[in-house]
Scaffold this motif. Structure first.
Motif, PDB file in Angstrom:
ATOM      1  N   ASN A 111       0.949   5.777  -8.462  1.00 47.74           N
ATOM      2  CA  ASN A 111      -0.017   6.860  -8.462  1.00 47.74           C
ATOM      3  C   ASN A 111      -0.910   6.731  -7.244  1.00 47.74           C
ATOM      4  O   ASN A 111      -2.125   6.566  -7.359  1.00 47.74           O
ATOM      5  N   ILE A 112      -0.294   6.773  -6.070  1.00 52.28           N
ATOM      6  CA  ILE A 112      -1.117   6.564  -4.873  1.00 52.28           C
ATOM      7  C   ILE A 112      -2.069   7.720  -4.635  1.00 52.28           C
ATOM      8  O   ILE A 112      -3.130   7.529  -4.094  1.00 52.28           O
ATOM      9  N   LYS A 113      -1.667   8.929  -5.077  1.00 51.28           N
ATOM     10  CA  LYS A 113      -2.496  10.096  -4.783  1.00 51.28           C
ATOM     11  C   LYS A 113      -3.898   9.959  -5.364  1.00 51.28           C
ATOM     12  O   LYS A 113      -4.861  10.426  -4.781  1.00 51.28           O
TER      13      LYS A 113
ATOM     14  N   ILE B 287      -8.449   3.115  -3.547  1.00 51.51           N
ATOM     15  CA  ILE B 287      -8.199   2.193  -2.440  1.00 51.51           C
ATOM     16  C   ILE B 287      -6.682   2.111  -2.223  1.00 51.51           C
ATOM     17  O   ILE B 287      -5.917   1.972  -3.186  1.00 51.51           O
ATOM     18  N   ILE B 288      -6.251   2.236  -0.999  1.00 52.81           N
ATOM     19  CA  ILE B 288      -4.821   2.149  -0.703  1.00 52.81           C
ATOM     20  C   ILE B 288      -4.580   1.106   0.377  1.00 52.81           C
ATOM     21  O   ILE B 288      -5.255   1.086   1.409  1.00 52.81           O
TER      22      ILE B 288
ATOM     23  N   GLU C 248      -3.616   0.577  -4.743  1.00 50.87           N
ATOM     24  CA  GLU C 248      -2.212   0.961  -4.843  1.00 50.87           C
ATOM     25  C   GLU C 248      -1.586   0.726  -3.471  1.00 50.87           C
ATOM     26  O   GLU C 248      -2.283   0.750  -2.457  1.00 50.87           O
ATOM     27  N   VAL C 249      -0.280   0.460  -3.452  1.00 46.43           N
ATOM     28  CA  VAL C 249       0.394   0.193  -2.178  1.00 46.43           C
ATOM     29  C   VAL C 249       1.093   1.458  -1.669  1.00 46.43           C
ATOM     30  O   VAL C 249       1.819   2.115  -2.405  1.00 46.43           O
ATOM     31  N   GLY C 250       0.833   1.783  -0.415  1.00 44.98           N
ATOM     32  CA  GLY C 250       1.502   2.907   0.234  1.00 44.98           C
ATOM     33  C   GLY C 250       2.335   2.390   1.391  1.00 44.98           C
ATOM     34  O   GLY C 250       2.290   1.205   1.733  1.00 44.98           O
ATOM     35  N   ALA C 251       3.113   3.300   2.006  1.00 37.98           N
ATOM     36  CA  ALA C 251       3.982   2.870   3.103  1.00 37.98           C
ATOM     37  C   ALA C 251       4.144   3.998   4.112  1.00 37.98           C
ATOM     38  O   ALA C 251       4.001   5.173   3.781  1.00 37.98           O
ATOM     39  N   SER C 252       4.421   3.618   5.348  1.00 39.88           N
ATOM     40  CA  SER C 252       4.748   4.618   6.353  1.00 39.88           C
ATOM     41  C   SER C 252       6.231   4.938   6.236  1.00 39.88           C
ATOM     42  O   SER C 252       6.995   4.211   5.592  1.00 39.88           O
TER      43      SER C 252
ATOM     44  N   PRO D 106      -8.260   8.530  -0.018  1.00 37.62           N
ATOM     45  CA  PRO D 106      -8.955   7.477  -0.755  1.00 37.62           C
ATOM     46  C   PRO D 106     -10.316   7.141  -0.133  1.00 37.62           C
ATOM     47  O   PRO D 106     -10.630   7.578   0.974  1.00 37.62           O
ATOM     48  N   LYS D 107     -11.038   6.319  -0.871  1.00 38.10           N
ATOM     49  CA  LYS D 107     -12.319   5.811  -0.383  1.00 38.10           C
ATOM     50  C   LYS D 107     -12.071   4.824   0.758  1.00 38.10           C
ATOM     51  O   LYS D 107     -12.792   4.808   1.745  1.00 38.10           O
ATOM     52  N   LEU D 108     -11.022   4.009   0.580  1.00 42.74           N
ATOM     53  CA  LEU D 108     -10.697   3.014   1.606  1.00 42.74           C
ATOM     54  C   LEU D 108      -9.189   2.966   1.832  1.00 42.74           C
ATOM     55  O   LEU D 108      -8.407   2.899   0.885  1.00 42.74           O
TER      56      LEU D 108
END
Lengths: 339, 290
Positions: free
Chosen positions: A215-217, A221-222, A248-252, A276-278
């Motif tokens: 649930n990155i959306k 904080i990501i 949560e972890v995101g990726a390019s 996100p906030k950060l």
């Protein structure tokens, strides 16, 4: 002039977020154009669905309710919408850049011989002068999107063909209720009269849908990783940082293409857009395809070993050095100071 | 029973590996600096076609591509990996085509090829990421489409069964043949070149390429017709010119901007524990984290 139409998607009996985001944007564009906002919903057992769209400023809801439309397939959805658009002659049509919208949009645009721009990151109303033809166009839809691997941003227009069609990814536009008490009209489409047997030749014989695990959306904080994480193991270190920060972890895209992370974590033009906030960008160079999906983050920390990486220009903190080493230190230092 | 399969492929600039010299000083794209490659998802599509050929002996794979003369490279690449023949659709009349004008031209070429059971294409090309040409070709030919395909389970008895990979799950669909399927990157990678086929097809050429060579090569093609890559101009296919190229494209590019980042005032931190700790403490104190 025709009106602005949004083709809405249903997800587990509710209007999908991406559709509500498009209704929000559509309402504001319709106000600019002084035209109506109309929504199209196709599905089965849609009773009461109008309550979900009217607060977003929908003036007319076209409802196609049939067992044949319960699960999306291309041909019957195309048949219903093409028939509707031939009667209503919309000025603009917006769809989500989802697997559904990206299957349906081009089919409709081809049938109506109209232009479609995929994955727009911004939509505006503006004029256009065609000097060669000596023609001026008022109030066109500017469809703005990164192109050519994100090295350029193009503004696309459809001067002569209608509707002007565009798809937009989830999270790109903001979702905002227009007026809780706004009331529109419901118009019912006679689906059974419209569909022919040849529209129903494709059958869905099995279907496994799962709720998105990540649930990155909606995460405040990501921690996002790029190709610079070096390996799948190197990337996995980000999950530890994310865990201590409740992030949560995101990726390019480069990291996803390299197999470091699953597609559902992808942030950017061809992934999700986040605010996100950060946002901690680790080993991410910051091509515009990526930054298009995170530039509205309240605060950005960029960690990489390239002091000229484009991401540094939009970062509040730039940490220069070996990314795996820095991430390990951040985990340790956060644990030390958070208690 | 063998299948006649058309694979739609595109030669694209390798936008995934954009170097520093990819943009000219005036902000336009320096195409010369970018390698021209076989669009990655079109290779996934070719692999699906090759698997069907393995499974249904007597099948025939035809590569169809539209582009400049040098796009013949990807037809040769396809032949090396197992395709049987190729058509290059090339003409100035196609220049400036958007997705709709492109799919119109491709659909006209497919009508000329005429006999086929299945059209397979990559989901999207990396230079545009639109995913529109597959569905638009299907619409122009009035065929069903299956997008986001990951596995073709079977294609027999006039029916095809395909597993689709969607955002939130998988779906198995069945469609009548002929139809159009577009294949995801999540499908298996394409097999490599086959050394024997490289030997066999390395002199495969279009007529334009042969003419640029010595006459011996023209004789070579006469003896071995499989070395002939068919080249079609707008005059070889039946079209209505008004739907082609820039004029036949409903979408126009109004403006192109080079990407310029608005530089923020950023704090530079070096990789030592004191500076990192100071940052962490600052972020905890202003409630950004913790």
């Amino acid at each position: 002039m025709g009106n602005l139409f949004v083709i809405c998607e249903i997800e587990e009996g509710k209007i999908a977020d991406v559709s509500l985001e498009l209704l929000t944007k559509g309402r504001s564009l319709a106000n600019d154009l002084s035209c109506k906002l109309e929504a199209v919903v196709l599905g089965h057992q849609l009773k009461g669905i109008e309550k979900q769209v009217f607060p977003f400023g929908v003036d007319v809801l076209h409802l196609a309710d049939s067992k044949d439309l319960e699960i999306y397939t291309t041909l019957p959805f195309t048949a219903v919408i093409v028939d509707l658009f031939k009667q209503e002659k919309p000025e603009i049509c917006l769809l989500g850049a989802t697997t559904l919208g990206r299957d349906l949009g081009p089919r409709i645009s081809s049938a109506l011989q109209s232009g479609l721009t995929a994955d727009c990151t911004s939509l505006e109303i503006g004029d256009h002068e065609d000097k060669k033809a000596g023609k001026t166009y008022k109030n066109l839809l500017y469809q703005i999107r990164p192109a050519f691997g994100g090295n350029i941003v193009a503004t696309i227009i459809n001067p002569d063909c209608r509707p002007q069609m565009a798809t937009v990814r989830e999270g790109v536009m903001k979702m905002e209720v227009y007026n809780e008490n706004h009331k529109g009209k419901v118009k019912t489409i006679d689906v059974d009269k419209l569909l022919k047997p040849e529209d129903l030749v494709v059958k869905v014989i099995e279907r496994h849908m799962e709720k998105s695990k990540v649930n990155i959306k909606n995460s405040s904080i990501i921690v996002a990783g790029g190709y610079g994480m070096g390996s799948r193991e190197g990337f996995n270190q980000l999950f530890q940082l994310a865990e201590v920060l409740s992030a949560e972890v995101g990726a390019s895209r480069a990291a996803v293409d390299a197999g470091y992370a699953d597609h559902e974590r992808q942030i950017g033009q061809t992934g999700v857009t986040v605010r996100p906030k950060l946002y901690i960008a680790c080993g991410i160079s910051g091509q515009i395809q990526h930054t298009a999906g995170m530039e509205e983050s309240a605060m950005v920390i960029a960690i990489n070993n390239d002091s000229n990486a484009p991401i540094n220009k939009i970062a509040d903190y730039v940490i220069n050095g070996e990314v795996n080493d820095i991430v390990a230190k951040l985990i340790k230092l956060y644990k030390k100071n958070s208690k | 029973m063998g299948l006649k399969i058309i694979v739609l492929a595109k030669q694209v600039p390798d936008t995934r590996n954009v170097g520093k010299d990819a943009m000219k000083a005036d902000g336009t794209v320096n195409r010369a600096a970018l390698a021209a490659i076989f669009n990655p998802e079109d290779l996934n599509a070719l692999e699906q076609a090759l698997r069907l050929k393995d499974r249904y002996p007597g099948s025939e794979i035809t590569i169809l591509t539209m582009g400049p003369g040098r796009a013949a490279d990807i037809i040769r690449e396809g032949l090396y990996r197992g395709a049987d023949k190729g058509y290059l659709l090339t003409d100035r009349a196609f220049a400036g085509s958007d997705t709709l004008a492109t799919s119109y031209a491709i659909a006209c070429a497919i009508r000329k090829i005429k006999h086929f059971d299945l059209i397979v294409a990559g989901r999207q090309a990396i230079d545009g990421d639109t995913a529109q040409v597959g569905p638009q070709v299907a619409e122009k030919l009035n065929l069903p489409q299956i997008t986001y395909a990951e596995t073709v389970k079977s294609a027999e008895g006039g029916k095809i069964t395909v597993v689709r990979r969607l955002e939130r799950g998988v779906e198995t669909v069945e469609a009548p043949l002929p139809c159009v399927i577009t294949v995801n990157a999540s499908a298996p990678d394409c097999r490599p070149r086959n050394a024997k086929r490289v030997m066999k097809f390395k002199h495969a050429k279009t007529v334009t390429e042969s003419q640029a060579q010595s006459e011996d090569y023209i004789d070579l093609t006469n003896d071995r017709p499989y070395l002939n890559i068919e080249e079609w101009s707008v005059n070889d296919i039946e079209t209505d010119m008004k739907w082609l190229g820039l004029g036949g494209s409903p979408t126009k590019v109004k403006k192109i901007e080079n990407v310029v980042f608005q530089a923020k005032e950023s704090k530079r931190i070096t990789n030592n524990e004191e500076e990192l700790e100071a940052m962490i403490v600052e972020l905890i104190e202003n409630h950004t984290i913790g």
